[in-house]
Design a protein around this motif. Structure first.
Motif, PDB file in Angstrom:
ATOM      1  N   ALA A 534       7.345  -5.403   9.156  1.00 42.61           N
ATOM      2  CA  ALA A 534       6.068  -4.790   8.772  1.00 42.61           C
ATOM      3  C   ALA A 534       5.703  -3.595   9.637  1.00 42.61           C
ATOM      4  O   ALA A 534       4.776  -2.850   9.298  1.00 42.61           O
ATOM      5  N   THR A 535       6.414  -3.401  10.724  1.00 41.62           N
ATOM      6  CA  THR A 535       6.023  -2.368  11.684  1.00 41.62           C
ATOM      7  C   THR A 535       5.922  -0.993  11.054  1.00 41.62           C
ATOM      8  O   THR A 535       4.932  -0.267  11.232  1.00 41.62           O
ATOM      9  N   SER A 536       6.938  -0.613  10.297  1.00 43.96           N
ATOM     10  CA  SER A 536       6.932   0.722   9.690  1.00 43.96           C
ATOM     11  C   SER A 536       5.825   0.869   8.655  1.00 43.96           C
ATOM     12  O   SER A 536       5.310   1.963   8.436  1.00 43.96           O
ATOM     13  N   LYS A 537       5.464  -0.232   8.007  1.00 42.72           N
ATOM     14  CA  LYS A 537       4.400  -0.173   7.016  1.00 42.72           C
ATOM     15  C   LYS A 537       3.063   0.168   7.674  1.00 42.72           C
ATOM     16  O   LYS A 537       2.264   0.951   7.159  1.00 42.72           O
ATOM     17  N   LEU A 538       2.825  -0.428   8.839  1.00 44.73           N
ATOM     18  CA  LEU A 538       1.567  -0.162   9.540  1.00 44.73           C
ATOM     19  C   LEU A 538       1.514   1.244  10.102  1.00 44.73           C
ATOM     20  O   LEU A 538       0.431   1.848  10.165  1.00 44.73           O
ATOM     21  N   THR A 539       2.662   1.769  10.490  1.00 41.94           N
ATOM     22  CA  THR A 539       2.667   3.086  11.147  1.00 41.94           C
ATOM     23  C   THR A 539       2.874   4.240  10.181  1.00 41.94           C
ATOM     24  O   THR A 539       2.449   5.363  10.465  1.00 41.94           O
ATOM     25  N   GLU A 540       3.506   3.990   9.049  1.00 43.54           N
ATOM     26  CA  GLU A 540       3.894   5.082   8.158  1.00 43.54           C
ATOM     27  C   GLU A 540       3.125   5.140   6.845  1.00 43.54           C
ATOM     28  O   GLU A 540       3.101   6.185   6.188  1.00 43.54           O
ATOM     29  N   VAL A 541       2.510   4.039   6.433  1.00 39.97           N
ATOM     30  CA  VAL A 541       1.800   3.997   5.152  1.00 39.97           C
ATOM     31  C   VAL A 541       0.305   4.088   5.418  1.00 39.97           C
ATOM     32  O   VAL A 541      -0.254   3.287   6.176  1.00 39.97           O
ATOM     33  N   ILE A 542      -0.342   5.061   4.794  1.00 41.21           N
ATOM     34  CA  ILE A 542      -1.774   5.282   4.965  1.00 41.21           C
ATOM     35  C   ILE A 542      -2.472   5.003   3.638  1.00 41.21           C
ATOM     36  O   ILE A 542      -2.117   5.578   2.600  1.00 41.21           O
ATOM     37  N   PHE A 543      -3.473   4.131   3.681  1.00 43.39           N
ATOM     38  CA  PHE A 543      -4.055   3.608   2.441  1.00 43.39           C
ATOM     39  C   PHE A 543      -4.717   4.673   1.581  1.00 43.39           C
ATOM     40  O   PHE A 543      -4.784   4.529   0.354  1.00 43.39           O
ATOM     41  N   ASP A 544      -5.241   5.733   2.171  1.00 40.97           N
ATOM     42  CA  ASP A 544      -5.926   6.752   1.376  1.00 40.97           C
ATOM     43  C   ASP A 544      -5.059   7.995   1.161  1.00 40.97           C
ATOM     44  O   ASP A 544      -5.555   9.018   0.684  1.00 40.97           O
ATOM     45  N   ARG A 545      -3.766   7.871   1.451  1.00 40.50           N
ATOM     46  CA  ARG A 545      -2.820   8.970   1.214  1.00 40.50           C
ATOM     47  C   ARG A 545      -1.649   8.556   0.332  1.00 40.50           C
ATOM     48  O   ARG A 545      -1.175   9.343  -0.503  1.00 40.50           O
ATOM     49  N   ASP A 546      -1.189   7.313   0.491  1.00 40.62           N
ATOM     50  CA  ASP A 546       0.056   6.863  -0.126  1.00 40.62           C
ATOM     51  C   ASP A 546      -0.231   5.851  -1.228  1.00 40.62           C
ATOM     52  O   ASP A 546      -0.586   4.708  -0.944  1.00 40.62           O
ATOM     53  N   PRO A 547      -0.072   6.223  -2.484  1.00 38.45           N
ATOM     54  CA  PRO A 547      -0.387   5.317  -3.587  1.00 38.45           C
ATOM     55  C   PRO A 547       0.720   4.297  -3.839  1.00 38.45           C
ATOM     56  O   PRO A 547       1.843   4.443  -3.350  1.00 38.45           O
ATOM     57  N   VAL A 548       0.404   3.269  -4.624  1.00 40.93           N
ATOM     58  CA  VAL A 548       1.432   2.355  -5.104  1.00 40.93           C
ATOM     59  C   VAL A 548       2.288   3.108  -6.123  1.00 40.93           C
ATOM     60  O   VAL A 548       1.907   4.177  -6.619  1.00 40.93           O
ATOM     61  N   PHE A 549       3.435   2.539  -6.476  1.00 38.90           N
ATOM     62  CA  PHE A 549       4.436   3.300  -7.234  1.00 38.90           C
ATOM     63  C   PHE A 549       3.942   3.774  -8.588  1.00 38.90           C
ATOM     64  O   PHE A 549       4.373   4.829  -9.087  1.00 38.90           O
ATOM     65  N   TRP A 550       3.049   3.015  -9.218  1.00 37.81           N
ATOM     66  CA  TRP A 550       2.656   3.384 -10.581  1.00 37.81           C
ATOM     67  C   TRP A 550       1.474   4.356 -10.622  1.00 37.81           C
ATOM     68  O   TRP A 550       1.116   4.851 -11.694  1.00 37.81           O
ATOM     69  N   ASP A 551       0.881   4.632  -9.488  1.00 38.63           N
ATOM     70  CA  ASP A 551      -0.278   5.537  -9.434  1.00 38.63           C
ATOM     71  C   ASP A 551       0.218   6.981  -9.347  1.00 38.63           C
ATOM     72  O   ASP A 551       0.652   7.444  -8.300  1.00 38.63           O
ATOM     73  N   LYS A 552       0.127   7.696 -10.454  1.00 36.66           N
ATOM     74  CA  LYS A 552       0.543   9.100 -10.507  1.00 36.66           C
ATOM     75  C   LYS A 552      -0.656  10.052 -10.474  1.00 36.66           C
ATOM     76  O   LYS A 552      -0.496  11.269 -10.551  1.00 36.66           O
ATOM     77  N   VAL A 553      -1.852   9.485 -10.360  1.00 38.34           N
ATOM     78  CA  VAL A 553      -3.073  10.297 -10.361  1.00 38.34           C
ATOM     79  C   VAL A 553      -3.478  10.685  -8.941  1.00 38.34           C
ATOM     80  O   VAL A 553      -3.845  11.830  -8.677  1.00 38.34           O
TER      81      VAL A 553
END
Length: 559
Positions: A534-553
């Motif tokens: 999970a380490t990379s998820k906490l450091t590299e994924v930002i909730f208000d920048r990186d959408p889930v795969f199906w979010d193209k908007v």
């Protein structure tokens, strides 16, 4: 200040919590926790059903906040500590679902139910977090234990879940000597036929969400809808019904929050209440209970500190009063103003301090909380003395939802059908659903909307639909109606907004939030401390920048 689309947050888990994951798994009913017997599958089924429902409703209020229906914690200042409980509860409680699936020698009907519960709950979990442990999850007690499971790609999990829905239908269709026990299945009373409809509905839900993230997304969605067999009538809805029991507590979480304390429920959004008033929405008095008819005095220091921030107090808001005159043909009378005073909420983005306004704040009504009817025939009173019944519902996957899915597939996915006719049916069905619950939980006061009132409202919505110049504009109208229908069903509207960008008519926040729109939830610190994957998820994924795969908007604030 300008907005593409945006929302709020309300931090309540909304967990049902009637049975915990350890209640049955700690019993000596299995030789191995990874190979339960048929008898244990029957014992585990109630906790498995609770687990899936808890997983889906855990962030309901937050999602309603993201969509601008509730005004609470709306500065989007989420952190890696915000959802530790949500994450941990999902994996702990869903172990009961996995235990049934691991029983390959058991009844295929129990297996099928567990498969569809897993597909539904895990799909929802992916919608909130994105990549999560899946293929190696729930294997801590396996012969070769996996205690630090890898994170699977969200798109790959979705493919597995879509297949799992098909497998569930196959298993539920098999002849068996061990059919579902009605006493163990509180959702569908042992009806394999209804579980099959639910499985096909969940598959459509997964295909709808992912249609822009899969190469054959729209084609697969339209084929699944054309094949039929999904939920089309309220009798087959996947809805959890609360009771009136207080010991053990069995009443709706919203009811518990608003009616059993000093109304600790989040503020309803002013925009929702205002638009429902001026649209003459027949659901208004079922959604909201007005606690007060008193108009606060801005010249009184005490009142002034309680009045909602920024001139948004509806009964003293000049723009609101002017529109009342336009819509209803006369300036509001003293009686009208007393009625308006009961709609006491907050504007979007108002994260100012919370005064002692529990006895003034608009409370959830009969739908879906099982509270009190709030019509003009009712004298407003503060929620003291334990009034109301609390036997509301969680609407989870309903025939009404399926109609909105079908409309979206027609207007934006190349599907076939009469979108306008389905739109009308969806509105009428939801009004009927809301009114029926009101009559059940507050029979002494609830007043059913007249046919004339319903027809007038439906006609006004169809007029907006007809006036929309393109399919995209029509979808905006349709999903605005979904917004009104999503009182108590936050994930549906949050997903729709991320999936389509609609409705585009949700108000700007009154105060600029420090973070962007929540495209997902932030990964959790506790998982990061326990699982090195999970380490990379906490450091590299930002909730208000990186959408889930199906979010193209990728919705974004613009000021």
């Amino acid at each position: 200040m300008k907005l593409k689309y945006i929302s709020k947050v309300a931090f309540t888990t909304g967990l049902i919590g009637l049975l915990s994951a350890c209640d049955l798994t700690d019993l000596d009913i299995n030789q191995s926790p990874n190979s339960p017997t048929v008898a244990s599958a029957k014992l585990l089924l109630p906790t498995a059903e609770f687990a899936a429902i808890n997983a889906v409703t855990a962030v309901n209020d937050n999602a309603m906040g993201f969509a601008g229906l509730l005004s609470s914690a709306d500065n989007f200042d989420l952190s890696n500590q915000s959802y530790n409980g949500t994450w941990n509860s999902f994996y702990r409680n869903m172990s009961n679902v996995q235990a049934i699936i691991n029983s390959s020698a058991g009844s295929p009907h129990y297996l099928g139910v567990a498969q569809i519960l897993k597909a539904y709950a895990t799909g929802n979990f992916v919608d909130t977090f994105g990549d999560v442990p899946y293929s190696e999850a729930w294997q801590g007690n396996a012969e070769t234990a996996i205690t630090t499971p890898k994170f699977d790609k969200d798109s790959e999990i979705y493919e597995s879940l879509i297949k799992l829905c098909d497998e569930a239908v196959v298993n539920l269709s098999k002849a068996t000597a061990d059919p579902l026990a009605a006493s163990a299945d509180f959702m569908y009373g042992g009806s394999a036929a209804k579980w099959i409809k639910f499985a096909k509905s969940v598959k459509i839900r997964l295909l709808l969400n992912s249609r822009k993230g899969r190469a054959t997304g729209n084609a697969d969605l339209n084929a699944a809808i054309a094949a039929g067999g999904y939920i089309t009538a309220p009798a087959d809805d996947f809805v959890f019904n609360y009771s009136t029991a207080s010991s053990p507590e069995g009443r709706h979480p919203w009811f518990q929050s608003a009616y059993l304390a000093d109304n600790g429920f989040a503020y309803p959004a002013h925009q929702l209440m205002e638009e429902m008033i001026f649209n003459k929405d027949p659901r208004l008095d079922f959604y909201f209970y007005r606690q007060t008819a008193t108009i606060l005095d801005p010249n009184n220091p005490t009142d002034r500190g309680t009045i909602p921030f920024g001139g948004t107090y509806l009964v003293l808001k000049p723009a609101f009063l002017a529109k009342w005159t336009t819509v209803f043909g006369a300036a509001p009378t003293a009686a009208d103003k007393s009625y308006i005073a009961g709609f006491f909420g907050r504007d979007r983005g108002d994260n100012t301090g919370v005064p002692q306004d529990g006895a003034l704040r608009t409370a959830p009504g009969t739908y879906p909380a099982g509270g009190l009817f709030g019509g003009k025939n009712v004298t407003p009173r503060a929620l003291t003395g334990g009034r109301g019944s609390g036997n509301g519902i969680w609407p989870l996957v309903t025939s009404n939802n399926m109609k909105f899915y079908q409309i979206e597939s027609i207007l934006d996915g190349g599907g076939t059908g009469d979108a306008k006719a389905i739109f009308e049916a969806a509105i009428r069905e939801h009004i009927a659903r809301v009114a029926a619950l009101g009559a059940k939980v507050d029979a002494a006061n609830a007043v059913a909307p007249t046919a004339a009132a319903i027809n007038e409202y439906v006609a006004s919505m169809l007029k907006l639909y007809d006036a929309a110049p393109s399919n995209a504009a029509k979808l905006n109208v349709v999903l605005k109606q979904l917004w009104f229908c999503s009182w108590g069903q936050g994930m549906e509207i949050w997903n729709a907004m991320r999936r389509t960008g609609f409705p585009s008519t949700i108000n700007n926040p009154i105060i600029k939030p420090p973070r962007q729109y929540a495209l997902r939830l932030p990964y959790t610190s506790q998982e990061g401390s326990l699982n090195p994957n999970a380490t990379s998820k906490l450091t590299e994924v930002i909730f208000d920048r990186d959408p889930v795969f199906w979010d193209k908007v990728k919705l974004k604030w613009e000021f």
